[in-house]
Design an enzyme around this catalytic site. Structure first.
Site, short mmCIF file in Angstrom:
data_model
loop_
_atom_site.label_atom_id
_atom_site.label_comp_id
_atom_site.label_asym_id
_atom_site.label_seq_id
_atom_site.Cartn_x
_atom_site.Cartn_y
_atom_site.Cartn_z
CB CYS A 124 -1.03 -0.04 0.67
SG CYS A 124 -2.19 -1.50 1.05
CG HIS A 271 -2.61 3.33 3.10
ND1 HIS A 271 -3.52 3.00 1.79
CD2 HIS A 271 -2.67 2.21 3.61
CE1 HIS A 271 -4.11 1.98 1.98
NE2 HIS A 271 -3.34 1.37 2.84
CG ASN A 301 -6.57 -0.66 2.71
OD1 ASN A 301 -5.86 -0.01 0.96
ND2 ASN A 301 -5.90 -1.62 3.59
N1 COA Z 1 -17.63 -8.85 11.63
C1 COA Z 1 -17.43 -8.78 13.08
N2 COA Z 1 -17.33 -9.12 14.20
C2 COA Z 1 -15.88 -9.71 13.59
C3 COA Z 1 -15.19 -9.05 11.87
C4 COA Z 1 -16.12 -8.22 11.74
N3 COA Z 1 -15.65 -8.26 10.58
N4 COA Z 1 -14.06 -8.84 11.86
C5 COA Z 1 -13.48 -9.39 13.50
N5 COA Z 1 -14.55 -9.99 14.41
C6 COA Z 1 -14.49 -10.23 15.88
C7 COA Z 1 -13.45 -10.58 15.84
O1 COA Z 1 -13.43 -11.87 15.44
C8 COA Z 1 -13.00 -11.02 16.61
O2 COA Z 1 -13.84 -11.51 17.62
P1 COA Z 1 -13.74 -12.72 19.65
O3 COA Z 1 -13.43 -11.48 20.71
O4 COA Z 1 -14.97 -13.42 19.26
O5 COA Z 1 -12.62 -13.12 18.98
C9 COA Z 1 -13.26 -9.47 17.67
O6 COA Z 1 -14.43 -9.00 16.74
C10 COA Z 1 -11.89 -8.38 17.77
O7 COA Z 1 -11.57 -8.71 17.02
P2 COA Z 1 -10.02 -7.66 16.80
O8 COA Z 1 -9.18 -9.33 15.11
O9 COA Z 1 -9.43 -8.13 17.61
O10 COA Z 1 -10.13 -7.29 15.78
P3 COA Z 1 -10.32 -5.30 15.73
O11 COA Z 1 -10.59 -4.11 16.70
O12 COA Z 1 -8.37 -5.78 15.79
O13 COA Z 1 -10.11 -4.94 14.34
C11 COA Z 1 -8.85 -4.81 12.27
C12 COA Z 1 -9.83 -5.95 13.17
C13 COA Z 1 -8.86 -6.14 11.05
C14 COA Z 1 -10.66 -3.90 11.37
C15 COA Z 1 -8.29 -4.30 13.22
O14 COA Z 1 -7.44 -4.92 13.37
C16 COA Z 1 -7.14 -3.65 11.95
O15 COA Z 1 -7.63 -2.52 10.64
N6 COA Z 1 -6.13 -3.63 11.53
C17 COA Z 1 -4.99 -3.27 10.65
C18 COA Z 1 -5.62 -4.26 9.06
C19 COA Z 1 -4.85 -3.26 7.91
O16 COA Z 1 -4.62 -2.41 7.95
N7 COA Z 1 -4.70 -3.65 6.72
C20 COA Z 1 -3.75 -2.98 5.76
C21 COA Z 1 -2.57 -2.57 6.02
S1 COA Z 1 -2.92 -1.70 4.08
#
Ligand code: COA
Length: 344
Positions: A124, A271, A301
């Site tokens: 990205c 980004h 994204n």
């Molecule tokens: N809908 C509902 N629940 C979801 C979900 C979705 N789309 N995705 C994850 N969950 C759940 C998980 O299963 C977890 O459940 P649990 O507590 O029962 O196990 C809970 O939500 C928390 O998951 P977690 O992964 O800790 O969530 P988060 O707050 O870290 O958010 C992202 C997840 C992916 C949104 C976040 O980590 C993120 O944005 N990371 C950066 C990713 C990124 O930018 N990538 C590209 C870079 S260029």
């Protein structure tokens, strides 16, 4: 000498996939996605559309804008394409594996016969890396004057649509800028164009954002049956933590190197990965969130395309004015990160 942005363009597929659409087939909800990412929809390329197709549309849009400008010596799109010396595309979703490069396909379709062409694989951060690379090539080549820098990705083809933790984040698109070497200065009170760039990488995090199958490390074997398409595997929490640190470090670094405060910057164009990443970095730095331009709500994204798409939107809606100082900041697979400081 200054390297100035002369024109911008973008291309986003018309098919819009909302959070509610996703919630019909995945255990997720509009409320969860919005509150955790700021995303409401993403645009998805049709089956026949490859990376170079979106990139080409963005490129033509930028060239069309340049053609309409005062002082442009070219009389047609064909003529202006012939004036290009370099075409660089940042992408993680090239048309083909390694060869030919996507940039060469674009070069051919534009009829830009005089341009060198190459891809940059910086996830990205590809546009940020590409802009600095193109500017460097223009600076050291006396006869080179004009470059097209594109960021384009079709990540919808490389996500696991059953993984709610990653597929909700991505959309497809392309953005392009036309840059030109001019007689203005990039230092002093009347400085113009690209002032400085920071490029960084932390390869120790390469496993956090990875498409494991298909490359030379893990090639397909004759007769092998694959259960899922090669797809992006992501450690969301690790990427999130890295991203907040990366954005903070780059903004601080650019301000320090240029010896300015944030007040001198009109707009930060980050980004568009997750609105919460931007909010967390803004809080750490004590910068009002309104300084950051966000369009993630509509496009999600779009990887290397997100910053040039945002630049084009700002440009076309008249929110950017000649002379405005803007900052880009981004991060992505690699892990890579960086930012540019540009007088628009
Ligand atoms: N809908 C509902 N629940 C979801 C979900 C979705 N789309 N995705 C994850 N969950 C759940 C998980 O299963 C977890 O459940 P649990 O507590 O029962 O196990 C809970 O939500 C928390 O998951 P977690 O992964 O800790 O969530 P988060 O707050 O870290 O958010 C992202 C997840 C992916 C949104 C976040 O980590 C993120 O944005 N990371 C950066 C990713 C990124 O930018 N990538 C590209 C870079 S260029």
């Amino acid at each position: 000498m200054a390297i100035e942005i002369k024109a911008t363009g973008k291309s986003v597929p018309s098919t819009r996939l909302t959070n509610d659409d996703l919630a019909k087939r995945l255990a997720t909800s509009d409320e969860w996605i919005r509150s955790h990412t700021g995303i409401e929809a993403r645009h998805i390329a049709g089956g026949e559309t490859a990376c170079s197709d979106l990139a080409l549309e963005a490129a033509w849009a930028a060239l069309t804008m340049a053609l309409g400008q005062e002082g442009c010596e070219a009389k047609s799109l064909e003529e202006i394409a012939l004036t290009l010396d370099i075409i660089i595309i940042g992408t993680a979703t090239a048309d083909y594996y390694g060869c030919p490069s996507t940039a060469c396909i674009i070069q051919d379709k534009l009829g830009a016969r005089n341009a060198a062409a190459m891809d940059i694989a910086a996830g990205c951060s590809g546009f940020i890396y590409g802009l600095e690379t193109a500017a460097g090539l223009l600076s050291i080549g006396a006869s080179r004057k004009r470059a097209l820098v594109i960021g384009a990705d079709v990540l919808s083809r490389f996500v696991d649509w059953d993984d709610r933790g990653s597929c909700i984040l991505f959309g497809d698109g392309a953005g392009a800028v036309l840059i030109e070497k001019t007689g203005n200065l990039s230092t002093g009170p009347d400085k113009r164009g690209l002032l400085r760039t920071i490029l960084r990488a932390d390869g120790s995090g390469s496993e956090h954002l990875v498409i494991k199958r298909g490359g030379s490390r893990n090639a397909f074997k004759p007769g092998e049956t694959i259960e899922t398409i090669p797809h992006l595997e992501m450690n969301g929490r690790a990427v999130y933590n890295f991203a907040v640190k990366a954005v903070t470090e780059i903004i601080e670094g650019l301000l320090k190197e240029e010896r300015i405060t944030i007040d001198a910057v009109s707009r930060i164009v980050p980004h568009q990965a997750n609105a919460r990443i931007v909010a967390a970095a803004a809080k750490r730095l004590g910068i009002p969130e309104g300084k950051f331009f966000l369009n993630i709500k509509e496009y999600a994204n779009t990887s290397a395309a997100s910053i040039p798409i945002a630049l084009d939107e700002l440009n076309r809606t008249g929110e950017l004015h000649k002379g405005d100082l803007i900052m880009t900041v981004g991060f992505g697979a690699g892990l890579t990160y960086g930012g540019n400081l540009i007088v628009f």
